[in-house]
Design an enzyme around this catalytic site. Structure first.
Site, PDB file in Angstrom:
ATOM      1  N   GLY A  45     -14.003   9.627  -0.093  1.00 26.48           N
ATOM      2  CA  GLY A  45     -12.560   8.532  -0.398  1.00 26.48           C
ATOM      3  C   GLY A  45     -12.460   8.712  -2.170  1.00 26.48           C
ATOM      4  O   GLY A  45     -13.605   7.577  -2.826  1.00 26.48           O
ATOM      5  N   GLY A  47     -10.660   5.838  -3.712  1.00 27.10           N
ATOM      6  CA  GLY A  47      -9.619   4.724  -3.406  1.00 27.10           C
ATOM      7  C   GLY A  47     -10.500   3.362  -4.590  1.00 27.10           C
ATOM      8  O   GLY A  47     -11.503   3.994  -4.915  1.00 27.10           O
ATOM      9  N   GLU A 205       8.347  -6.586  -0.855  1.00 30.86           N
ATOM     10  CA  GLU A 205       8.361  -5.983  -2.042  1.00 30.86           C
ATOM     11  C   GLU A 205       9.596  -4.907  -2.798  1.00 30.86           C
ATOM     12  O   GLU A 205      10.239  -5.392  -3.522  1.00 30.86           O
ATOM     13  CB  GLU A 205       7.192  -6.152  -2.495  1.00 30.86           C
ATOM     14  CG  GLU A 205       5.888  -6.950  -3.051  1.00 30.86           C
ATOM     15  CD  GLU A 205       4.724  -6.926  -2.726  1.00 30.86           C
ATOM     16  OE1 GLU A 205       3.741  -8.058  -3.409  1.00 30.86           O
ATOM     17  OE2 GLU A 205       4.088  -5.389  -2.734  1.00 30.86           O
ATOM     18  N   GLN A 350      -8.503  -5.810  -3.015  1.00 28.76           N
ATOM     19  CA  GLN A 350      -9.611  -6.744  -3.315  1.00 28.76           C
ATOM     20  C   GLN A 350     -10.832  -6.463  -2.312  1.00 28.76           C
ATOM     21  O   GLN A 350     -12.084  -7.133  -2.649  1.00 28.76           O
ATOM     22  CB  GLN A 350      -9.278  -8.315  -3.246  1.00 28.76           C
ATOM     23  CG  GLN A 350      -9.066  -8.894  -2.490  1.00 28.76           C
ATOM     24  CD  GLN A 350      -8.624 -10.109  -2.590  1.00 28.76           C
ATOM     25  OE1 GLN A 350      -9.126 -11.161  -3.155  1.00 28.76           O
ATOM     26  NE2 GLN A 350      -8.148 -10.892  -1.913  1.00 28.76           N
TER      27      GLN A 350
END
Length: 449
Positions: A45, A47, A205, A350
């Protein structure tokens, strides 16, 4: 002269001892070679978590292999801005080889992981040979959760990849183009109706961004359709939007969305999704575009490891992020359920980034012969969501903020989280240009001929 049987047995025994000695020497040589070889750390991964972990291991006395099915990292929180033509994919993405290219002890492999052989200590890929490891870090994130209705995926794409965002952007822009041409008022009404499923930060959003995009496009670039014809519907199964935020912030977001013309429908679970229609609350809504933002679940890490998944498909891990019941396997981010006084943690960028940095430091110190670090502790920097220009919400503990200041804070946080200075500069310039002019320059529709 004929040798006696006793002599023959003696010679055979001597040969056997010699062969055994050679085998022992060979085994000892392999063991010594393995002991001299640096620890092989495989990270699955690329990310937030995987990239942060790999970056901390750059230059350490270990061999690192990062595996990802894409060749780039991606800032997923801004994918909705790709879908609404504010940014281009390259603004929030960067090739992994470029990000990690200067770290000579790190190799990047583009492959899709399909399983893990924990006994053999190997990662199984779809098209290549197994990748063996001494230490495995799983940071594969999450996928859209269609709540047992995977057949809805083809009609209601989520936002997890650049391809998803481009698909949604094309559907939105084509709906405007077709509405401009049609003479049928019912067809025009359908094409200008956009349905967003899910009232979390992604849905909120997205709804705000579509409202701004529609008003800008219809007012300035189209002649036969008006902004008043735009119909944006936000469907939420729960009693309110932004359920993770303080109720006051949730009410603020609701009012701001409604002021932008968004029809927010709470306590309205989706019952069915088909081509160009959504059924919710007993009503069928013809629509030109459906976007899914109703939640995520972990990638199939539990299936790879053969364990019973916890809520959201997560795998239980100890306070140091090691997978419970496995040796030398660690799990980060959305796929991990941390068993500590601080956990479980929300599915936020985060969290994954802090966990990646923590584990990278821990594995580096172990390779350098130092003691393990203390258990992972999450430092909550707050949560935020943007509703549109000059409107956002921010919450950190008891501190709450709305309006323009929250909007600026949202922008600063997201720029800071981008992978490098170049991306921060690109995104900042695009945002300033859009703010000053209202222009959306990434309004391209691929030629299908």
């Amino acid at each position: 002269m004929i040798a006696s049987s006793e002599d023959t047995r003696s010679a055979g025994a001597a040969n056997g001892v010699e062969r055994l000695s050679e085998t022992s020497r060979a085994t000892k040589s392999e063991t010594d070679a393995a002991a001299r070889r640096p620890n092989r750390i495989v990270i699955v991964g690329g990310g937030f978590g995987g990239l942060a972990c790999a970056s901390k291991l750059g230059g350490a006395p270990v061999e690192v292999t990062l595996i990802d099915k894409r060749n780039h990292n991606l800032f997923q929180p801004l994918l909705y801005q790709i879908a609404t033509a504010i940014l281009s994919p390259a603004d929030i993405s960067e090739p992994l080889r470029r990000t990690l290219g200067k770290k000579r002890n790190i190799d990047v492999v583009m492959a899709e992981v399909v399983g893990i052989d924990a006994k053999r200590k190997a990662v199984l890929t779809r098209d290549g040979a197994p990748v063996e490891y001494d230490t495995l870090v799983i940071a594969t994130g999450s996928v859209d959760n269609y709540l047992g209705h995977d057949e809805w995926r083809q009609y209601a794409p989520g936002l997890k990849t650049n391809r998803d965002a481009r698909q949604v952007r094309e559907t939105l822009l084509l709906a405007f183009e077709r509405a401009e041409l049609t003479l049928d008022p019912d067809e025009r009404r359908k094409l200008l109706t956009f349905v967003i499923v899910g009232g979390g930060p992604t849905g909120v959003e997205f709804a705000g961004a579509i409202a701004e995009l529609g008003v800008f496009l219809l007012r300035r670039d189209f002649r036969n359709i008006a902004p008043e014809e735009l119909n944006i519907i936000l469907l939420e199964a729960g009693p309110g939007i932004l359920s993770g935020f303080d109720e006051k912030l949730s009410r603020y977001a609701l009012k701001r969305l409604e002021a932008r013309g968004v029809d927010v429908q709470v306590d309205t679970p989706v019952e069915a999704i088909a081509a160009e229609e959504v059924t919710a609350g007993g009503e069928t809504i013809p629509t030109g575009c459906v976007i899914w933002g109703a939640g995520v679940k972990a990638t199939p890490v539990a299936e790879w490891l053969g364990v019973e998944p916890q809520r959201g498909g997560r795998v239980p891990v100890a306070a140091d992020l090691s997978a419970i019941g496995f040796e030398d396997i660690y799990i980060l981010g959305d796929a991990a359920s941390v068993q500590s006084e601080d956990g479980p943690f929300p599915a936020l960028a985060q969290v994954a980034k802090q966990q990646g940095k923590y584990l990278g430091r821990k594995l580096r110190r172990e390779a350098e012969g130092h003691d393990d670090e203390a258990p992972f502790r999450f430092r909550n920097r707050g949560i935020t969501a943007v509703i549109g220009r000059n409107a956002a919400v921010f919450q950190s503990g008891r501190f709450k903020l709305t309006g323009r200041l929250a909007w600026w804070l949202w922008a600063l946080i997201h720029v800071y989280l981008l992978v490098n200075f170049e991306k921060r500069l690109l995104v900042s310039v695009q945002w300033i240009w859009t703010f000053l002019t209202g222009q959306r320059n990434a309004r391209l529709i691929d030629d299908k001929t």
